[in-house]
Design a protein around this motif. Sequence first.
Motif, PDB file in Angstrom:
ATOM      1  N   GLY A 648       0.937  -1.264  -0.033  1.00  0.00           N
ATOM      2  CA  GLY A 648       0.048  -0.137  -0.075  1.00  0.00           C
ATOM      3  C   GLY A 648       0.726   1.380   0.028  1.00  0.00           C
ATOM      4  N   ILE A 649       1.845   1.151   0.666  1.00  0.00           N
ATOM      5  CA  ILE A 649       2.938   2.357   0.813  1.00  0.00           C
ATOM      6  C   ILE A 649       3.442   2.748  -0.735  1.00  0.00           C
ATOM      7  N   ASP A 650       3.448   1.659  -1.512  1.00  0.00           N
ATOM      8  CA  ASP A 650       3.784   1.692  -2.684  1.00  0.00           C
ATOM      9  C   ASP A 650       3.181   2.966  -3.644  1.00  0.00           C
ATOM     10  N   TYR A 651       1.922   2.855  -3.678  1.00  0.00           N
ATOM     11  CA  TYR A 651       1.141   4.146  -4.160  1.00  0.00           C
ATOM     12  C   TYR A 651       1.243   5.466  -3.675  1.00  0.00           C
ATOM     13  N   SER A 652       1.751   5.526  -2.349  1.00  0.00           N
ATOM     14  CA  SER A 652       1.965   6.701  -1.612  1.00  0.00           C
ATOM     15  C   SER A 652       3.230   7.369  -2.186  1.00  0.00           C
ATOM     16  N   ILE A 653       4.214   6.358  -2.207  1.00  0.00           N
ATOM     17  CA  ILE A 653       5.474   6.573  -2.953  1.00  0.00           C
ATOM     18  C   ILE A 653       5.370   7.088  -4.207  1.00  0.00           C
ATOM     19  N   PHE A 654       4.619   6.382  -5.176  1.00  0.00           N
ATOM     20  CA  PHE A 654       4.464   6.756  -6.567  1.00  0.00           C
ATOM     21  C   PHE A 654       3.829   8.391  -6.597  1.00  0.00           C
ATOM     22  N   LEU A 655       3.143   8.625  -5.869  1.00  0.00           N
ATOM     23  CA  LEU A 655       2.244   9.883  -5.499  1.00  0.00           C
ATOM     24  C   LEU A 655       3.329  10.939  -5.120  1.00  0.00           C
ATOM     25  N   MET A 656       4.034  10.643  -4.001  1.00  0.00           N
ATOM     26  CA  MET A 656       4.577  11.738  -3.118  1.00  0.00           C
ATOM     27  C   MET A 656       6.057  12.056  -3.840  1.00  0.00           C
ATOM     28  N   THR A 657       6.849  11.077  -4.543  1.00  0.00           N
ATOM     29  CA  THR A 657       7.875  11.201  -5.403  1.00  0.00           C
ATOM     30  C   THR A 657       7.618  12.267  -6.350  1.00  0.00           C
ATOM     31  N   ARG A 658       6.338  12.126  -7.193  1.00  0.00           N
ATOM     32  CA  ARG A 658       6.021  13.040  -7.952  1.00  0.00           C
ATOM     33  C   ARG A 658       5.670  14.570  -7.713  1.00  0.00           C
ATOM     34  N   ARG A 660       6.785  15.768  -4.904  1.00  0.00           N
ATOM     35  CA  ARG A 660       8.265  16.427  -4.343  1.00  0.00           C
ATOM     36  C   ARG A 660       8.748  16.970  -5.588  1.00  0.00           C
ATOM     37  N   GLU A 661       8.732  16.299  -6.715  1.00  0.00           N
ATOM     38  CA  GLU A 661       9.375  17.002  -7.963  1.00  0.00           C
ATOM     39  C   GLU A 661       8.576  18.352  -8.403  1.00  0.00           C
ATOM     40  N   GLU A 662       7.302  17.926  -8.338  1.00  0.00           N
ATOM     41  CA  GLU A 662       6.578  19.433  -8.692  1.00  0.00           C
ATOM     42  C   GLU A 662       6.609  20.294  -7.605  1.00  0.00           C
ATOM     43  N   SER A 663       6.927  20.039  -6.301  1.00  0.00           N
ATOM     44  CA  SER A 663       6.768  20.875  -5.233  1.00  0.00           C
ATOM     45  C   SER A 663       8.240  21.760  -5.432  1.00  0.00           C
ATOM     46  N   LEU A 664       9.477  21.102  -5.738  1.00  0.00           N
ATOM     47  CA  LEU A 664      10.423  21.852  -5.874  1.00  0.00           C
ATOM     48  C   LEU A 664      10.598  22.971  -7.023  1.00  0.00           C
ATOM     49  N   GLN A 665       9.459  22.924  -7.723  1.00  0.00           N
ATOM     50  CA  GLN A 665       9.305  24.000  -8.985  1.00  0.00           C
ATOM     51  C   GLN A 665       8.161  24.814  -8.554  1.00  0.00           C
ATOM     52  N   ARG A 737       3.942  23.653   2.921  1.00  0.00           N
ATOM     53  CA  ARG A 737       5.610  23.545   2.802  1.00  0.00           C
ATOM     54  C   ARG A 737       5.943  22.747   4.316  1.00  0.00           C
ATOM     55  N   ARG A 738       5.297  22.536   5.274  1.00  0.00           N
ATOM     56  CA  ARG A 738       5.782  21.785   6.488  1.00  0.00           C
ATOM     57  C   ARG A 738       5.819  20.524   6.391  1.00  0.00           C
ATOM     58  N   SER A 739       5.030  20.189   5.379  1.00  0.00           N
ATOM     59  CA  SER A 739       5.321  18.531   4.971  1.00  0.00           C
ATOM     60  C   SER A 739       6.790  18.061   4.933  1.00  0.00           C
ATOM     61  N   TRP A 740       7.514  19.013   4.470  1.00  0.00           N
ATOM     62  CA  TRP A 740       8.961  18.625   4.188  1.00  0.00           C
ATOM     63  C   TRP A 740       9.854  18.841   5.237  1.00  0.00           C
ATOM     64  N   TRP A 741       9.446  19.287   6.283  1.00  0.00           N
ATOM     65  CA  TRP A 741      10.213  19.582   7.535  1.00  0.00           C
ATOM     66  C   TRP A 741      11.042  18.262   8.006  1.00  0.00           C
ATOM     67  N   PRO A 742      12.239  18.492   8.439  1.00  0.00           N
ATOM     68  CA  PRO A 742      13.033  19.701   8.635  1.00  0.00           C
ATOM     69  C   PRO A 742      13.997  20.194   7.475  1.00  0.00           C
ATOM     70  N   TRP A 743      13.726  19.694   6.184  1.00  0.00           N
ATOM     71  CA  TRP A 743      14.434  19.974   5.187  1.00  0.00           C
ATOM     72  C   TRP A 743      13.701  20.684   3.852  1.00  0.00           C
ATOM     73  N   ALA A 744      12.939  21.820   4.336  1.00  0.00           N
ATOM     74  CA  ALA A 744      11.800  22.256   3.832  1.00  0.00           C
ATOM     75  C   ALA A 744      12.566  23.701   2.830  1.00  0.00           C
ATOM     76  N   LYS A 745      13.643  23.784   2.922  1.00  0.00           N
ATOM     77  CA  LYS A 745      14.302  25.150   2.550  1.00  0.00           C
ATOM     78  C   LYS A 745      14.099  25.193   0.780  1.00  0.00           C
ATOM     79  N   ARG A 746      14.621  23.999   0.458  1.00  0.00           N
ATOM     80  CA  ARG A 746      14.542  23.805  -1.201  1.00  0.00           C
ATOM     81  C   ARG A 746      13.290  23.751  -1.840  1.00  0.00           C
TER      82      ARG A 746
END
Length: 752
Positions: A648-658, A660-665, A737-746
């Motif tokens: 089940g965590i697979d689908y959350s990984i597929f979602l959250m990696t994308r 994060r990729e979009e969030s950086l931009q 943005r708090r979702s990426w704490w404590p490495w949220a600066k990027r």
Amino acid sequence: MLTNSRRGTLLRSLLVACALVAWLAVGAFGGMAQGQLSTVQENDPSVFLPESAESTRASEIIDEFSVDETFPALVVIERSDGGALDQDDLAAVGDMAQSIPGLDLPDGGSIEDYLSAEQVPAIPSEDGEAALLPVSLDAATASDLIEEEDRVSVAVVDRLRAEVSQTLPDAGLEGWVTGPAAGAADLVSAFAGIDGILLGVALAVVLVILAFVYRSPLLPFAVILTSVFSLCLAALVIVPLAGADVLLLNGQSQGILSILVIGAATDYSLLLVARYREELTRHEHPAAAMRAAWRATLEPIAASAGTVIVGLLCLLLSDLGSNASLGPVAAIGIVAAVFGALTLLPALLLIPGSRARVMFWPKRPVLDGAGRHREQGSLGLWARVADVVSRRARRVWVLTAMALLALAAFVPTFDAAGTSDNDVFLNETESVTGEEVLADHFAVGTVQPVEIVADESATADVVAAAEQVPGVVSASVLTDSDQGNSDQGGSPPGGPDEAGSGEDGSGEGAPAEGEALVVEGRVLVEVITSDSAESQEVLTTVTALREAMAAVEGETFVGGAAAERLDTQETAERDLRTIVPVVLVVIALMLMLLLRSLVAPLVLLAANVLSFAATMGLAAIVFNHVLDFPGADATVPLYGFVFLVALGIDYSIFLMTRVREESLQLGTRQGVRRGLAVTGGVITSAGLVLAATFSALWVIPLLFLAQLAFIVAVGVLIDTFVVRSLLVPGVVHDLGRRSWWPWAKRVPSDPQ
């Protein structure tokens, strides 16, 4: 000289050809290995118990008594009209008993080659309405293979059933072959569908789903071939390891392996194909598009597979060999699925070369350089879902969590206290029917008695204490005259009717003949119970016997088939308490490394645990009130947890990696919206495929696999359509943005 372009084309063609040749070799040898999986299985529950289990320690001491170990098949016979057996009937029964040793087997030998005694006795019941023919197979050879196909016990049971059906009806009699050997044969028969029916149903279901998803006649077959060859690779690795006793493989593990590899390979293939289709709108040459898609999907596929593998390997902490062995077996399957999706599938898709877009026919991706913008900006279903979640994030995740909590409230009603051996079959089997007939006329507790090893000085106290336990019919000490006649798997002296030899039919007061057999200061006490060793009720008696023996002076060990079942269930319950926390900690650490955050991984983990609880609550409702199941094996919650949380965590990984990729931009909230819109279709398809493949386990008529199929299939659908689509995006959007704490600066700040 070759131009750089032509040199690159030749190099790509060579790589594709090498990959295809290598996988053809895997298919050739792996296909043969797939057919050999059943020959390296081990389904004896006693083998899986830890050395520290009381029944295991008892068994080691009992071996010193030189008691002939047998694996009995019991032929129970009645009149077809249900009346009492007359002299002619008894004569026909006697003739059959005399003929059994000479019955031929497929290897050209006969049943007598594998018997522990020269003759098969014919024992009439006390009520005169039935007769019993105990066919005691030598336990040392019962598991041997005949012509590298059937085991001896299975071949003997099949031959007995054929003889019963051919001989008895003409005499007005009806017979059943039951007992431990027959139960094992029926279990083997149930698992016989794994190589053919299960695999065929799973592949057919996946093919239908893929045809609907892709609407292409070519792509589904490329994905199916990837799954099949991945399974061949897994078998190629597992067969020699199991044959060398490095791994333990049982029927359940083999069934789960087939489903897991097909589902995982298809899921990873779906992710790669979806990104490949997207890249084909940006790159003119399919090879360039595949290179970009491969690089983009490598991280989420590797992270997903790594999380699943680590979660599965946590099963190595189990004290039960059957649980511990499933971990590496399933992990090998996941590795094979990853290799197939990342090497074979790209090679298959690039076979047409520059015309590789034909694989998507009739809807070929068009080169326009705007694939990314067009897909994200579309008004499709998942874009609309993403808009709803973005506008009402808190309301969405709160309502979703409340609904899941409502289902989770039923978890305490899930009955995983274990089931009897006869309850494991969902279809009608001769061994179960015969057991019921046997119980109507004979004392079934004599077939596999409870065995107690005690100090010689405490013999009288042990016998007296055992006979005071509710559920015990009688207790007697093994004597020197019994040696070689009594056994761990067959009838005690006098046959199964001895418990009915007393005036009141109880068997109490029957004196033992000869002197007590003493080995190194110990004696062996055989305890006849009112319930059969296969029943769930007898476990209460075994527990009470162990409590009674604790009060006897000296060291005692309670063993036998019933004690082994009790130890198995208790060990499985301890495994659940041990392994679940470890899996949670390990997966949390994996997610933290992947997402480079502390908050987001904890959100994902909490969401998936809530999803598992909701699934188990729903399963409790369905199992108890809809399907009316007799309960569940103690390993069902453990397997359900490991597979649901890891998969089940697979689908959350597929979602959250994308995301994060979009969030950086774009920032977190816009990244959630776009990530959900882009991945919605492929993750939904992957969830449907995995749920469908696990549902195929229903074709194997065994309670454990049916329950596991329901739990995993329903749980995956909840993860796909509820957790990944509503709960996780809603919480992450709400946190921003708090979702990426404590490495949220990027990550850019979200616009107010």
